[in-house]
Design an enzyme around this catalytic site. Sequence first.
Site, PDB file in Angstrom:
ATOM      1  N   ARG C  73       0.809  -1.231   0.000  1.00  0.00           N
ATOM      2  CA  ARG C  73       0.000   0.000   0.000  1.00  0.00           C
ATOM      3  C   ARG C  73       0.840   1.278   0.000  1.00  0.00           C
ATOM      4  NH1 ARG C  73      -2.434  -0.639   6.180  1.00  0.00           N
ATOM      5  NH2 ARG C  73      -0.421  -1.031   7.142  1.00  0.00           N
ATOM      6  N   SER C 116       4.778  -2.219  -7.816  1.00  0.00           N
ATOM      7  CA  SER C 116       6.127  -1.870  -7.370  1.00  0.00           C
ATOM      8  C   SER C 116       7.041  -1.564  -8.557  1.00  0.00           C
ATOM      9  CB  SER C 116       6.723  -3.014  -6.550  1.00  0.00           C
ATOM     10  OG  SER C 116       5.914  -3.296  -5.433  1.00  0.00           O
ATOM     11  N   THR C 136       5.041 -12.087  -9.219  1.00  0.00           N
ATOM     12  CA  THR C 136       3.598 -12.185  -9.153  1.00  0.00           C
ATOM     13  C   THR C 136       3.214 -13.636  -9.099  1.00  0.00           C
ATOM     14  OG1 THR C 136       1.652 -12.230 -10.564  1.00  0.00           O
ATOM     15  CG2 THR C 136       3.696 -11.735 -11.631  1.00  0.00           C
ATOM     16  N   ILE C 137       2.458 -13.967  -8.110  1.00  0.00           N
ATOM     17  CA  ILE C 137       2.009 -15.339  -7.982  1.00  0.00           C
ATOM     18  C   ILE C 137       1.067 -15.691  -9.132  1.00  0.00           C
ATOM     19  CG2 ILE C 137      -0.094 -15.053  -6.606  1.00  0.00           C
ATOM     20  CD1 ILE C 137       1.853 -17.137  -4.803  1.00  0.00           C
ATOM     21  N   ASP C 138       0.462 -14.676  -9.715  1.00  0.00           N
ATOM     22  CA  ASP C 138      -0.529 -14.880 -10.775  1.00  0.00           C
ATOM     23  C   ASP C 138       0.095 -15.121 -12.135  1.00  0.00           C
ATOM     24  OD1 ASP C 138      -2.625 -14.549  -9.025  1.00  0.00           O
ATOM     25  OD2 ASP C 138      -2.848 -12.414  -9.423  1.00  0.00           O
ATOM     26  N   HIS C 283      -5.203 -17.094   1.002  1.00  0.00           N
ATOM     27  CA  HIS C 283      -3.828 -16.748   1.316  1.00  0.00           C
ATOM     28  C   HIS C 283      -2.904 -17.946   1.370  1.00  0.00           C
ATOM     29  CE1 HIS C 283      -5.034 -12.662   2.030  1.00  0.00           C
ATOM     30  NE2 HIS C 283      -6.104 -13.147   2.632  1.00  0.00           N
ATOM     31  N   ARG C 286      -0.134 -18.207  -1.173  1.00  0.00           N
ATOM     32  CA  ARG C 286       1.031 -17.325  -1.171  1.00  0.00           C
ATOM     33  C   ARG C 286       2.133 -17.805  -0.237  1.00  0.00           C
ATOM     34  NH1 ARG C 286       0.568 -12.754  -3.733  1.00  0.00           N
ATOM     35  NH2 ARG C 286      -1.466 -11.837  -4.198  1.00  0.00           N
TER      36      ARG C 286
END
Lengths: 359, 359, 359, 359
Positions: C73, C116, C136-138, C283, C286
């Site tokens: 954030r 980022s 990125t996990i995606d 979660h 991750r």
Amino acid sequence: MKRLAVLTGGGDCPGLNAVIRAIVKSSVRLGMEVFGIRDGFHGAVEGDFIPLGINDVSGILPRGGTILGTTNRDNPFSYRSRSSADEVPADRSGDVLRNLEENKIDALLVIGGDGSLSIALEFSQLGFPVVGIPKTIDNDVMATDLTFGFQSAVNFAQDALDRLHTTAESHHRIMILEVMGRYAGWIALYAGTAGGADVILIPEIPYNMDSIVKAVQDRIHAGKRFSIVVAAEGAKPIGGEMTVDRILEGRPEPIRLGGIGARLSDDLEKLTGLETRSTVLGHLQRGGSPLANDRILATRYGVSAVRAAIDQRFEMMVALQGNQVTLVPLKEAVNRLKLVPADDEVLLAARSVGICMGD
Amino acid sequence: MKRLAVLTGGGDCPGLNAVIRAIVKSSVRLGMEVFGIRDGFHGAVEGDFIPLGINDVSGILPRGGTILGTTNRDNPFSYRSRSSADEVPADRSGDVLRNLEENKIDALLVIGGDGSLSIALEFSQLGFPVVGIPKTIDNDVMATDLTFGFQSAVNFAQDALDRLHTTAESHHRIMILEVMGRYAGWIALYAGTAGGADVILIPEIPYNMDSIVKAVQDRIHAGKRFSIVVAAEGAKPIGGEMTVDRILEGRPEPIRLGGIGARLSDDLEKLTGLETRSTVLGHLQRGGSPLANDRILATRYGVSAVRAAIDQRFEMMVALQGNQVTLVPLKEAVNRLKLVPADDEVLLAARSVGICMGD
Amino acid sequence: MKRLAVLTGGGDCPGLNAVIRAIVKSSVRLGMEVFGIRDGFHGAVEGDFIPLGINDVSGILPRGGTILGTTNRDNPFSYRSRSSADEVPADRSGDVLRNLEENKIDALLVIGGDGSLSIALEFSQLGFPVVGIPKTIDNDVMATDLTFGFQSAVNFAQDALDRLHTTAESHHRIMILEVMGRYAGWIALYAGTAGGADVILIPEIPYNMDSIVKAVQDRIHAGKRFSIVVAAEGAKPIGGEMTVDRILEGRPEPIRLGGIGARLSDDLEKLTGLETRSTVLGHLQRGGSPLANDRILATRYGVSAVRAAIDQRFEMMVALQGNQVTLVPLKEAVNRLKLVPADDEVLLAARSVGICMGD
Amino acid sequence: MKRLAVLTGGGDCPGLNAVIRAIVKSSVRLGMEVFGIRDGFHGAVEGDFIPLGINDVSGILPRGGTILGTTNRDNPFSYRSRSSADEVPADRSGDVLRNLEENKIDALLVIGGDGSLSIALEFSQLGFPVVGIPKTIDNDVMATDLTFGFQSAVNFAQDALDRLHTTAESHHRIMILEVMGRYAGWIALYAGTAGGADVILIPEIPYNMDSIVKAVQDRIHAGKRFSIVVAAEGAKPIGGEMTVDRILEGRPEPIRLGGIGARLSDDLEKLTGLETRSTVLGHLQRGGSPLANDRILATRYGVSAVRAAIDQRFEMMVALQGNQVTLVPLKEAVNRLKLVPADDEVLLAARSVGICMGD
């Protein structure tokens, strides 16, 4: 193209069932039939064919092994029946062709390593339509970037290294893990890099014991009284290496399983003064449920092999090149080994993070 | 009771860190301090004591090994310093007592197997307040129903059996898994029962090769051309067995790791005609993250040992009896082995589902 | 190039620690220093820099998370300090540049996702030397074939599917697994294909409920009274889809986690008459120890990023293309999403083995 | 005793197949036959009986689920056929008795939880020989210390906590894991203790939000900006608790899955200022391959239930008491819940290591 046959040959490898499932599922959707041949080329000679429907492949995706059975000793061109062990080997390739014909097989899909694919090539050269699917846990089949099962083996070896790490650290020991890789060091290189090994020994880089001892001692000086060594079963000291030519010509004696780890263990304990223990991963590397990547690659191979048969692309092998599954001539793949090159990126990365490669 | 010391001795075992964490966390909550002694009784002699606070045990619960280090060769009553290897062993127990005193330790908690607990008992008999915490991956410590680490080892061995199963079935082989258990067959019995073994060989039941061959052949006749054998490293043929007396008196030579599996493999291949392969699990059984049950038992042991120290219940060992953690005199636990009795319920269940126990 | 700084930004992802370790290990070997910046760009603004030596990265390779901390954030160009929550966002990029200068940082390595890396690009355009490392996990970062962490997430989702399978079969249920993938369906596609899903729903292919119901009913007619559905969290029915343009322009509201699975569950139970249950992986995807492949890719990225800095190749991002790690301009990677194309090979293979893609 | 029947009822649970296998294997060895009844009491009403031989149970030991199928909605004493959904429930117990008689069943073995065992008791009271085998993932069946499947669920939840830990630490978050346990908190207590939770909330101990917030804040003051909370799905705030009486009398509405975790998440984020995320483990806890301990307990239960039938010990349930499998009257087990007592040793150990139990 109405009816395909499929067989699995050579050593067990995670993902075989995923290939078989993909062949059956994609063939049936296209209106074709599939027969399985049991126990590799043994069943091809003996006529052990079974129809494979959707229900036969239900639930096999996560399972290791092969529902068709396999062997790594039957060659139809030089075949011994099992009932009479001392029999002279005979050429039974005619029986195979007759069995394929009697079962009305239009094309044969062979899932196997160098040995099985060589036999497949011979049948292709005799005129029978064949598509090859490379299978080797060692990842050393030429002409494909990756084989299914390899990553599952790497991951299991990495988990073993994670386990040995805490024991090594608690006991201030050198722990040696001997992994598969008679001629090519892919499993050792990948598992060692992923598992935080301090030393990785592969057949492609003959090792110098002094370098290994120095790596261990440098760690001791830096306050780390333990080290982790990964050795491919075919790792050799300088002067003791096999050449690829000798390997390919001579079909050398199998290296005794457990040899290198035990020998290194004795030497390192004497030379470093640290307690040293060795573990041989052995057959555990071949079993177990395949990782996602291996299941996906196996599925892609199965689907692509069926597509190749439909497209009449025979005497070819499915292969991964970059991100794409493609077809390469079978004869470019067999009788050759894919070794770790000196400029392999993972090898260079391993060196960059300070792993001793024995040289 | 103001300051406790804790050390870990003997072979690595999943759950050691969980015990240390529980000791530190529960002591600090009660206003006490804890010191860790490094590398077992080696650090006790050499004065290698470090304060352990909450932050030192943060995040160690899931980790194998021991943050304190361990050895299985240092006995203060017969001690060789490492700097001069050929030195005559000396009684350095006085150094240990002095180090404990200098560090103002009120009680010593020893986490260890038979060897470490025997030493702990000697210090107790010299007048130093000691509480023992049993640790053995083999589950063979007397006077406790269960030791932490055992179940993690059993589960890892079971996973190995699951892996070997598919390979055995695909290749129509006998697969042998050699597991830990020099004198007691708990790991083999539990892992074999859980992993669907066809034959389980344990030190307590000398095996008859004829029975094993018959078990394999019965399976062949029933259409199952593969078998799974689990052998404890201390399994012995009839006539070759060790007696417990000899074990306890003579402190026999360590059995060479890898022996029984390899020997059985040669014999079974000849006697059954099936390809046979052997795997030695070795050090992998000692590493890795502990299972939930082991973490919980280790936590209960740690908490109870601190409580015992506060309650001045010295020369005792924490133990699990049924579902309760209790205290038993150290001298009832050491120098005795808990073997698998002939009427053990798991053994009887194994027999009931048709597992051949070699007899 | 004497001193590098590294930070991790955005959501947690297996392999972050492996990148940090590779950066530190390879830099130190080349005589450079590394500083870590804590909690992503938050620490860059607040000046939270710590030196990272070999000992700081010891043992972190197998661990999930990031030793540097992270947030998703904090943007220095529009920054709110945490002490006063209602403060108006301010441009604090000057503080970042001053902190980098005061710590004598020669180049900044940013490990992060689209957010980022966009910030990294802005600093580069302000003149500070930056190298990006995609995270990125995606797996949806443009210009790289693969990101570390993705395969670990896929494998965990596959294991979840293996678990749900037996329950689905035993209870004759539809089991729905909702996985990550707000805009891109890579995890759903890969995990579903590997895990034997019957239906896979991804954001790129708006789904038609009729097709899903038909797929389930076809299975019932074939005797399979259960089905497995994998849905990316961003999956949408026809007419309800987001366009990529809207995504990229509008930065749409985050999709409520858990939405699609629950909605599908209600609808499918009504439409098929089968009990239907939904599970949200959330979660869990991750966390955990990275798979070997992710550890290796992360190590290669770390090593290559250091090399890029030495070679002064700034405003670039390391990327995998085919089998090679290469460099691509940061601005080609950011503000774009890599979606699953209609001719993706895994997607085609999934269709070939009969998986319903919702269309 | 010539022919047994077995059925599985209620929710899925790891180890069901291991029980079935042990029943078949041990019965066949004793010269008896076994029939399986499909889909629990549904198949008992509808006459869906199948013979089970050795081959039918081959390879099922490691598999989750039940080869017999199960349901948790069919009660023969109040039965609705599936063809007509709005039908008035009818007493079909007569059909069950007739089907048992027609299939020449001498005794019925019921593997199930409180619901199925209650039905089993009713059939026993009607005069049909019945033996019960307790099955509950929640471990809340009275009169037995342990049920199979529970430990597998605990271990999976613990692995989930290990995963959440690194994310919590990296992001400085509170991570909440909601686990099964509507009335009894065994899974939450065990998994939380093993997984290093900071707060564990169970139905037996109504929670005080102030205590939870204080526990989180104490950690922040000690430098730990993250916390892990495990909540049983039935956890309730003070004043909101269910009483056991209400549970047992009223058969209360099922608690909405996902409720407690989400509610806690909102509250904790507001009250502590830390980002908070919640994950619901859900159905994943019921699937997967059983741990060794569960396979062994399931095997012992199966063997003992067959033995009980042979010994004519009807209207009994097999149970584990301490280390022994024994028989207890069915009516002592059903319609009662085994809750976590205030002096449970694991609960006390959890408190001793500083875990906040919400009170």
